[in-house]
Structures are given as structure tokens and as C-alpha cells.
Design a protein around this motif. Sequence first.
Motif, short mmCIF file in Angstrom:
data_model
loop_
_atom_site.label_atom_id
_atom_site.label_comp_id
_atom_site.label_asym_id
_atom_site.label_seq_id
_atom_site.Cartn_x
_atom_site.Cartn_y
_atom_site.Cartn_z
N TYR A 1 5.07 12.95 8.91
CA TYR A 1 4.20 13.92 8.27
C TYR A 1 3.50 13.37 7.03
CZ TYR A 1 5.45 17.86 11.22
OH TYR A 1 5.59 18.72 12.28
N LYS A 2 4.00 12.29 6.46
CA LYS A 2 3.37 11.79 5.23
C LYS A 2 3.63 10.30 5.06
CE LYS A 2 1.02 12.72 1.45
NZ LYS A 2 -0.37 13.21 1.52
N THR A 3 2.58 9.56 4.70
CA THR A 3 2.70 8.16 4.29
C THR A 3 1.97 7.98 2.97
OG1 THR A 3 0.72 7.60 5.58
CG2 THR A 3 2.85 7.25 6.66
N ILE A 4 2.55 7.18 2.08
CA ILE A 4 1.96 6.93 0.75
C ILE A 4 2.08 5.45 0.45
CG2 ILE A 4 2.14 7.39 -1.73
CD1 ILE A 4 3.10 10.14 -1.15
N TRP A 5 0.99 4.87 -0.07
CA TRP A 5 1.01 3.48 -0.53
C TRP A 5 1.72 3.39 -1.87
CZ3 TRP A 5 -0.57 -0.58 2.38
CH2 TRP A 5 -1.40 -0.31 3.48
N LEU A 6 2.50 2.34 -2.06
CA LEU A 6 3.21 2.10 -3.32
C LEU A 6 2.41 1.18 -4.22
CD1 LEU A 6 6.80 1.56 -1.89
CD2 LEU A 6 6.02 3.52 -3.21
N GLN A 7 2.63 1.30 -5.52
CA GLN A 7 1.98 0.42 -6.49
C GLN A 7 2.80 -0.87 -6.60
OE1 GLN A 7 -0.89 0.85 -8.10
NE2 GLN A 7 -1.29 2.83 -7.18
N SER A 8 2.42 -1.86 -5.81
CA SER A 8 3.15 -3.13 -5.80
C SER A 8 2.18 -4.28 -6.09
CB SER A 8 3.83 -3.36 -4.45
OG SER A 8 2.86 -3.38 -3.41
N LYS A 9 2.73 -5.43 -6.40
CA LYS A 9 1.90 -6.60 -6.69
C LYS A 9 1.11 -7.04 -5.47
CE LYS A 9 4.94 -8.36 -10.33
NZ LYS A 9 5.80 -9.48 -10.78
N THR A 10 1.73 -6.96 -4.31
CA THR A 10 1.05 -7.40 -3.09
C THR A 10 0.08 -6.36 -2.56
OG1 THR A 10 2.86 -6.53 -1.74
CG2 THR A 10 3.02 -8.83 -2.47
N GLY A 11 0.29 -5.08 -2.87
CA GLY A 11 -0.56 -4.03 -2.34
C GLY A 11 -0.37 -3.79 -0.86
N TRP B 1 10.86 2.75 3.89
CA TRP B 1 9.92 1.90 3.17
C TRP B 1 9.48 0.76 4.08
CZ3 TRP B 1 13.54 4.78 0.86
CH2 TRP B 1 13.20 5.45 -0.32
N TRP B 2 8.19 0.39 3.98
CA TRP B 2 7.61 -0.60 4.89
C TRP B 2 6.80 -1.63 4.12
CZ3 TRP B 2 8.91 0.32 10.00
CH2 TRP B 2 9.33 1.61 10.32
N ASP B 3 6.70 -2.82 4.69
CA ASP B 3 5.75 -3.83 4.26
C ASP B 3 4.82 -4.07 5.45
OD1 ASP B 3 4.29 -6.08 3.48
OD2 ASP B 3 5.96 -6.88 2.31
N VAL B 4 3.51 -3.73 5.28
CA VAL B 4 2.60 -3.75 6.43
C VAL B 4 2.37 -5.16 6.95
CG1 VAL B 4 1.44 -1.62 5.74
CG2 VAL B 4 0.60 -3.81 4.88
N ARG B 5 2.79 -6.18 6.20
CA ARG B 5 2.67 -7.54 6.72
C ARG B 5 3.70 -7.81 7.82
NH1 ARG B 5 3.07 -10.55 1.02
NH2 ARG B 5 4.82 -9.06 0.96
N ARG B 6 4.76 -6.97 7.86
CA ARG B 6 5.80 -7.13 8.89
C ARG B 6 6.41 -5.76 9.16
NH1 ARG B 6 11.25 -8.33 9.30
NH2 ARG B 6 11.48 -8.10 7.05
N LEU B 7 5.85 -5.09 10.19
CA LEU B 7 6.28 -3.74 10.51
C LEU B 7 7.38 -3.69 11.57
CD1 LEU B 7 2.91 -1.73 10.57
CD2 LEU B 7 4.75 -1.57 8.90
N SER B 8 8.00 -4.82 11.84
CA SER B 8 9.02 -4.83 12.88
C SER B 8 10.20 -3.93 12.52
CB SER B 8 9.50 -6.26 13.13
OG SER B 8 10.00 -6.82 11.92
N GLU B 9 10.52 -3.83 11.23
CA GLU B 9 11.60 -2.94 10.79
C GLU B 9 11.36 -2.56 9.34
OE1 GLU B 9 15.28 -4.95 11.15
OE2 GLU B 9 14.78 -6.56 9.78
N PRO B 10 11.88 -1.40 8.90
CA PRO B 10 11.67 -0.97 7.51
C PRO B 10 12.46 -1.84 6.53
CG PRO B 10 13.12 0.56 8.65
CD PRO B 10 12.61 -0.40 9.69
N THR B 11 11.94 -1.94 5.32
CA THR B 11 12.63 -2.72 4.29
C THR B 11 13.74 -1.94 3.61
OG1 THR B 11 11.00 -2.03 2.64
CG2 THR B 11 10.54 -4.07 3.85
N GLU B 12 13.68 -0.59 3.69
CA GLU B 12 14.68 0.24 3.01
C GLU B 12 14.72 1.60 3.69
OE1 GLU B 12 15.67 1.53 -1.62
OE2 GLU B 12 14.09 0.06 -1.17
N GLN B 13 15.84 2.31 3.53
CA GLN B 13 16.02 3.60 4.20
C GLN B 13 16.77 4.56 3.28
OE1 GLN B 13 19.00 3.77 7.27
NE2 GLN B 13 17.82 5.21 8.52
N LEU B 14 16.38 5.84 3.35
CA LEU B 14 17.09 6.91 2.64
C LEU B 14 17.23 8.09 3.59
CD1 LEU B 14 18.33 8.31 0.16
CD2 LEU B 14 16.01 9.03 -0.47
N ILE B 15 18.47 8.57 3.77
CA ILE B 15 18.73 9.74 4.60
C ILE B 15 18.92 10.95 3.68
CG2 ILE B 15 20.34 10.79 6.23
CD1 ILE B 15 20.92 8.00 7.30
#
Length: 578
Positions: A267-277, A291-305
Amino acid sequence: MEIVHEYTKPRRDFGRQCLFSDRPAELLADVPPDSDLALQFMSRSCSVQALQCSRDMSEHQVNTERFESESRGLNHVEGGWPKDINPQEMEQTIRFRKKVEKDENYLNSIMQLGGVIGHCVGQNTAVDIYQKYFEDEDLTDEIQEPPSAKTINVFRDPNQVKRTVTCLSWHPDGGRKLAAAYSCLEFQKASTDMSPDAYIWDIENPNKPELTLKPASPLVCLDYNPKDSHTLVGGSYNGQIVFWDTRKGSQPTDVSSLEHSHRDPVYKTIWLQSKTGTEAFSASTDGQVLWWDVRRLSEPTEQLILDLGREGNLDRALGAISLEFEATMPTKFMVGTEQGIVVSCNRKAKTPAEKIVCTYDCHHGPVYALQRNPFFPKNFLTVGDWRARIWAEDIKESSIMWTKYQMSCLTDASWSPVRPSVFFTVKMDGVLDIWDVLFKQNDPTLSVKVCDEALYSLRLHESGRLVACGSQQGAATILEICSGLSNLQKNEKSLMAEMLEREAKREKILEARQKELRLKERSRSEQSREDEAGRDAAEREETPEQLIARAEQDFFSMVEAEKRRRREKEEEKKQISS
């Protein structure tokens, strides 16, 4: 000379001459009525037939053929060189320039053009057209125009099967483009022939989308990268995260794998303020924030339940339907859930259990919109059920301000990016409401009927002047707001700060008073429980004879009291009658 023909005929050939004379009427024959024939006569009902002595006309409507415009670009390439000169060869071009510069015609032309150019340059330097006058003077109060909004353009879903505009996103560079995501969120209502495409529109050309984005599953959300205007990230109905680079065409650049994606619509995606953008995070009704890095979408970088028990149990997790991230608070974010609860989280906590900081019980239904005030980040706006609420971050029991209940459900809301006291809401009856809490709090400052169907999405341009609304039937409408609602007013920021602080103090006082009453009630209930326990113990110690005697005493005292009451009533009646 005239040619004349004469025709003659004897009188006798004409027959007997008619002689007419006046005489009274004469009865030549009298036929009496026949009763037998009268019995066979069938009377006919009277009928009225209208006749019009004019030509029959028919009305038809004719419209001109729809004009479709198409944007095209033209790149200027260095030219004008002779065929035998290669512009890429530096030596050839230098040699040719030297040859031309020695030509007398070239020198004469330069001398003639030099005077004209010098005159134009002198005109430009005579007056500074960019000079700002009266910069140090205080601006006088402008004439207050009545609040208004007008429709600029409407972008309709070009497909036969219309879909709901579930999300809108403005182009970060100037906002000349608008990205729209289309999907059907009604359970099992999506048809098999429904298109999954999303579109990028040029706001000056509503006839044809500038670019078609082709995901495998319909997009529920779509967001431009604020650091790179060519890239977008979207959340699909099947839970996948999709990344586009518009320079590479309509097909997705990368897609997350199904086994590592969400299990419900994103339902929602938001870009983070990071150095790489290149970092973003997403929320879904499956109870996860990834949490995702669009350079490698094979798996998320972090998760919160979102398990309020802080055990990480996905079966007990709250479904996320809205998300909020403020760049000035890089470690904090907030999640709005289907259960009406807003969860405040801290990404940089040491353990997953510590990431969930606190909760706010906001609405009776899903929290459809959640956004911090861009001028006062500690205050945030929520929308759910039939009202909008403004909260203070340090007050969790109740909101500090709220609207009255509306007749239709609210579906989305957003703060104005230029005015701290103005926010916008859209409703199921197709109305856009603009609220100015400094002007009035019970009713909206301006209500605009955008369309006849329900509005589901809302997005404001960074200038605060343009508002985009998405409807249930696939129409994205852009409205222009009047300057009174889109320009910062004098002392508005300080007045809004005072109002928020005053309301927060009021709620804190009420909260403290409520806690005090709860403590008193608790101590009183404990005291009453102790008294009842003592009474029960005393009753248990009394003999049966004592209990009977006390019951008789209570009974006779009640009888005496009733007799006394009746005597007093009779005396009052006697006094009234005398």
C-alpha cells in the motif's frame, strides 16, 4: 408583327343556355329514419387528431474530431561544415577556421554584425530587468480574495475497463509530469481483462500518456525518486516491489522475487534520504515493513514485523496501510494500520522488540492517511473513518485537534507544503475539502465537488498551488488553488505554533486530570471491596438470632419511614384545600 389565330363555333353547338334565378327552398324527397337500421348502428368514440402545418425537425449534436498532440524532441548537432571536413577531427576544423578567418567577406560581415550586437548588449546592460524593488519594505496586506479552486486538466484511464487511481506522484523537477498507479482493490472484483499498466502523464497533454509503465501485476502505489527524476519505485498488488528507469523504456528495470516480497498488496513505498539515493522501504497489510536497495531487489535489506507483543509473530501482526517518513528524523518512521492504530517506530534500535516505540489509538477503522506537518514535525495528521485528527507526538491518549464527523468516509489527506495551518482531505462522495485551522476548525474553508464518483488518492505539488486527485473510475484531476490558500500568510507560522502548543497543554491537563480520577476510582473501589469484606466477615460472625433481629429492625424502620411520608403528603393536601 403579331400572329393571331381565331377559332369560331356556332351558338347552337354550345347547348342550352343556363338561366339562374332566386327562389325559396323546395323539399324534393323525404326519407324517414329506419329503426331497424338504427339498432345496427355502432357509435364511435370521439378522437382528436392534431395536425401541424410545418416541417418535421430533428436535433443532432456534432463534435469536432478530437485533436491528439504528441511531444517530440529535436537535438541540435554541430553542422555547417563542408562535406570534406570531419567535425570530429580537431586539426581539420582548426585549419578550416583559419582559412575562413582570413577571408575578406568574413571580416566585413563580422564588422557589420558587431555594431548591431553591441547596440543590443548596451540595451540589456542599461536596465537590470531582474532587479527587485522595495526588498527592505514590509509587504502590505494583499486584498483577501474568496477561497476558490479551478480544474486545470483531467487525465482519464485510456483502457476500456476503468480502474481506481490508487496513487499519484509528482515529477520532482518542476512537476511537469504526473505518475499515476491504477488498481482494483475490491476483493475478487478485478476482471481478467483488466490492464495492469500505469502511466506517466504530461500535465499539458491529457489526450495520451507520455509513457506507459508495464508491471506484471497492477500497481497499488508509485513514487518518484526525489534525487533522480528518471527512476520510480512501485508496490504491486501481488506484493512485489518494482523499479523503473524511464530512460530504459516501459519495462521494469528490476523486480523483487516473490519468495522475499510481501504476501499482500503493497500500500505504500517511500524513498529514504541516503547517500546513494537508491534505498526505499515499503509497507503492506501482511504486517511487514521491508527495506530495499533498488540496485539489488533480490531480497530486502531489513525487516520489521508489526507485532505489538514484540515477539515478531507474523500471525499477530497488524496490517499496514499507510506509512510516514520525515527526512529531518532519519531514524523515526510511523505506520498506520488497518486496525486504526498508528505505530511509532525507531529503525536504529538495537533489537527488533525495541523498534516499536509506542502506539496511538487513532480511528475506528483503517488509517488511510498519515503525514507529519512539514513545519512542525512533532505534530502529525491522520485520516480514518469519518474524521481527520491532528496529534502531538508526546500525547498518546487523545488527539489535540479533530474535525467533526463527515457524512462520507474520508479516504486520503495531505498537509500543504507551503502553509502550516492548511491541510486537504478527499471523501467518498467526490468532494475535496480544504481546511485552514487558523480560520475555522468546525467546517472546511473550501469544499470542491471534483467528480460524481469516490475520490481515493490525493497528492499536492511542492508549490502548494496544484492538487491532484484520483477517482474510482480512473480519472486523475488537477486543480489550481487560489493564492490565498497557497501563499504563506503573515505571522502564520508563529500563530500555528501557539495554537498547537495551547491545544497540547490542554490535552495534557485533561490527561493528568483523567489519570487522577482513575486513581481515585481505583482507591475507592479497593476501599469498598475492603468494607464489603469486613461486613461479610462480621455477618459470618453473627448468630442466626442476631441476623433475624437485625432484619426485623430494618423492616420496621422502612415501614415507619413510609408511614411518615404518607402523613406528610396528606397534611400538604389539607393545607392546599384550606
